[in-house]
Design an enzyme around this catalytic site. Sequence first.
Site, PDB file in Angstrom:
ATOM      1  N   PHE A 130       0.927  -1.298   0.092  1.00  0.00           N
ATOM      2  CA  PHE A 130      -0.150  -0.319   0.147  1.00  0.00           C
ATOM      3  C   PHE A 130       1.112   1.198  -0.208  1.00  0.00           C
ATOM      4  CE2 PHE A 130      -2.974   2.684   1.635  1.00  0.00           C
ATOM      5  CZ  PHE A 130      -3.867   2.456   1.000  1.00  0.00           C
ATOM      6  N   ASP A 201       1.837  -4.493   9.039  1.00  0.00           N
ATOM      7  CA  ASP A 201       1.078  -3.827   8.355  1.00  0.00           C
ATOM      8  C   ASP A 201      -0.230  -4.822   8.485  1.00  0.00           C
ATOM      9  OD1 ASP A 201      -1.583  -2.197   8.126  1.00  0.00           O
ATOM     10  OD2 ASP A 201       0.012  -1.169   6.845  1.00  0.00           O
ATOM     11  N   TYR A 226     -10.556   1.342  10.797  1.00  0.00           N
ATOM     12  CA  TYR A 226     -12.122   1.372   9.693  1.00  0.00           C
ATOM     13  C   TYR A 226     -12.296   0.753   8.757  1.00  0.00           C
ATOM     14  CZ  TYR A 226      -8.227   3.379   7.057  1.00  0.00           C
ATOM     15  OH  TYR A 226      -8.081   4.132   6.326  1.00  0.00           O
ATOM     16  N   LYS A 227     -11.615  -0.447   8.742  1.00  0.00           N
ATOM     17  CA  LYS A 227     -12.048  -1.983   7.848  1.00  0.00           C
ATOM     18  C   LYS A 227     -12.241  -2.992   8.409  1.00  0.00           C
ATOM     19  CE  LYS A 227      -7.979   0.285   4.601  1.00  0.00           C
ATOM     20  NZ  LYS A 227      -6.320   0.278   4.737  1.00  0.00           N
ATOM     21  N   ARG A 377     -12.401  -4.741  -6.364  1.00  0.00           N
ATOM     22  CA  ARG A 377     -11.991  -5.072  -5.974  1.00  0.00           C
ATOM     23  C   ARG A 377     -13.719  -5.893  -4.569  1.00  0.00           C
ATOM     24  NH1 ARG A 377      -8.203  -2.922  -1.162  1.00  0.00           N
ATOM     25  NH2 ARG A 377     -10.732  -1.371  -1.155  1.00  0.00           N
TER      26      ARG A 377
HETATM   27  C1  LIG Z   1      -5.514   1.361   4.703  1.00  0.00           C
HETATM   28  C2  LIG Z   1      -4.494   1.029   4.759  1.00  0.00           C
HETATM   29  C3  LIG Z   1      -4.120   2.089   5.068  1.00  0.00           C
HETATM   30  C4  LIG Z   1      -4.385   3.625   5.681  1.00  0.00           C
HETATM   31  O1  LIG Z   1      -3.314   4.145   6.403  1.00  0.00           O
HETATM   32  P1  LIG Z   1      -4.418   5.962   7.151  1.00  0.00           P
HETATM   33  O2  LIG Z   1      -3.061   6.063   7.571  1.00  0.00           O
HETATM   34  O3  LIG Z   1      -5.922   5.033   7.935  1.00  0.00           O
HETATM   35  O4  LIG Z   1      -4.813   6.583   5.966  1.00  0.00           O
HETATM   36  C5  LIG Z   1      -2.247   2.299   5.157  1.00  0.00           C
HETATM   37  N1  LIG Z   1      -1.679   0.356   4.855  1.00  0.00           N
HETATM   38  C6  LIG Z   1      -2.037  -0.282   4.566  1.00  0.00           C
HETATM   39  C7  LIG Z   1      -2.008  -1.004   3.541  1.00  0.00           C
HETATM   40  C8  LIG Z   1      -3.967  -0.025   4.347  1.00  0.00           C
HETATM   41  O5  LIG Z   1      -4.411  -1.405   3.809  1.00  0.00           O
END
Ligand SMILES: *Cc1c(COP(=O)(O)O)cnc(C)c1O
Length: 418
Positions: A130, A201, A226-227, A377
């Site tokens: 990401f 992560d 939030y996921k 997705r």
């Molecule tokens: C969704 C996601 C994030 C989100 O980071 P924010 O700081 O909340 O915007 C970070 N890393 C991964 C791998 C994600 O899927």
Amino acid sequence: MITSREQALALDRDDELAHLRDRFDLPEGVLYLDGNSLGALPKATAARLEDVVKREWRQGLTGSWNEAGWVHLPARIGDKIGALVGAYPGELVVADSTSVNVYKALSAALTLVLPERPERRRILSERHNFPTDLYIAESLARQHGCQLVLAETPDQIPLLLAQGGVAVMMLTHVNYRTGRMHDMATLNAQARQAGVLTLWDLAHSAGAVPIDLNRDGADFAVGCGYKYLNGGPGAPAFVWAHSSHAYRCTQPLSGWFGHARPFTFTPSYEPASGSKRFLCGTPAVLAMAALECGVDTVSAAGGMAVLRRKSLALTGLFIELVDTLCQDHRLALVTPRDEALRGSQVCLARQDGAYSIMQALIAHGVVGDFRAPDILRFGFTPLYTRYVDVWDAVQALAGVLDSGEWRQARFERQGAVT
Ligand SMILES: *Cc1c(COP(=O)(O)O)cnc(C)c1O
């Protein structure tokens, strides 16, 4: 495989987790397959927030820091999330965003390694990680005079570890664009053998797949609220360090909430004991209250093993139905068929029109998302996704493709967020 909608309904009748759907306030007419981007709203959240606002805040005012336990929220919710990811009580705290926690945890790992092993100047990650994780790593690499080395494919990772010179391996457990899941235990063992610290992560893993950070030998981890944890838009994230690091590592955002005694107001910093040192400033109490309601929906399942079984049944059924009903439409399955390598989402690639196809599907009430440049997705949250939803979603996808309606100009318009 099932061949009728009635069979899908029968699977829902036999589903021991079906009752968990009642914990969510889902909008009418929407088949939601995007809980991997923003988890759905738990029914408990609105009332809980109202209570925090009207009783704890309006009535309790500053007294609520103690009486309502606001000051303990980062650790209390952290323990609940810890139980889902194999962290012991007190090891995991809720704070800040995932991006900020990547910064803190990666810094902490680097500052453990670099002074003792100055010849190790590499941070190892993946090109398809990401982007925010890579952006933060780039920044830290610059700051520490390190090099960010990116594996092009997962099977390059062991080779790059063995090449030497790596200080920290930073990986996302389940890839956001492919749904592919790493074998955390094996990679941790390989990293350990190479003398490399690991940072995971868990953004697409926490609340979605079983994780055991301690058993599987991880060093640091961060994740998203939030996921799959249903904490609401922009919910606070979490950070964990193994107990062998948590009492001696340092992180650069040394704010007062991470101080050993914040309310003595001493002018110099002394880190709190253990993972609490990863806290920085005042916790966002309203956001934490919403996050706790979300985490409680996951804890109510009674363990990640049952959720995993249903998640694999849902993603497996989706893959089979797409194979049969959409075979003429040049969709490529990006997510591994091998269950051991699959997270809780299914991604399909198509060379042209992926964005418009998703928009047309959303117009039919089936909400997944598009990830540039070519990915459709679909996230399957086992807490509220039914087998009949999988059936209906694939029927809708096949309908949109067979009719060609996605070619209409109105499905091309893009918003700022995709
Ligand atoms: C969704 C996601 C994030 C989100 O980071 P924010 O700081 O909340 O915007 C970070 N890393 C991964 C791998 C994600 O899927």
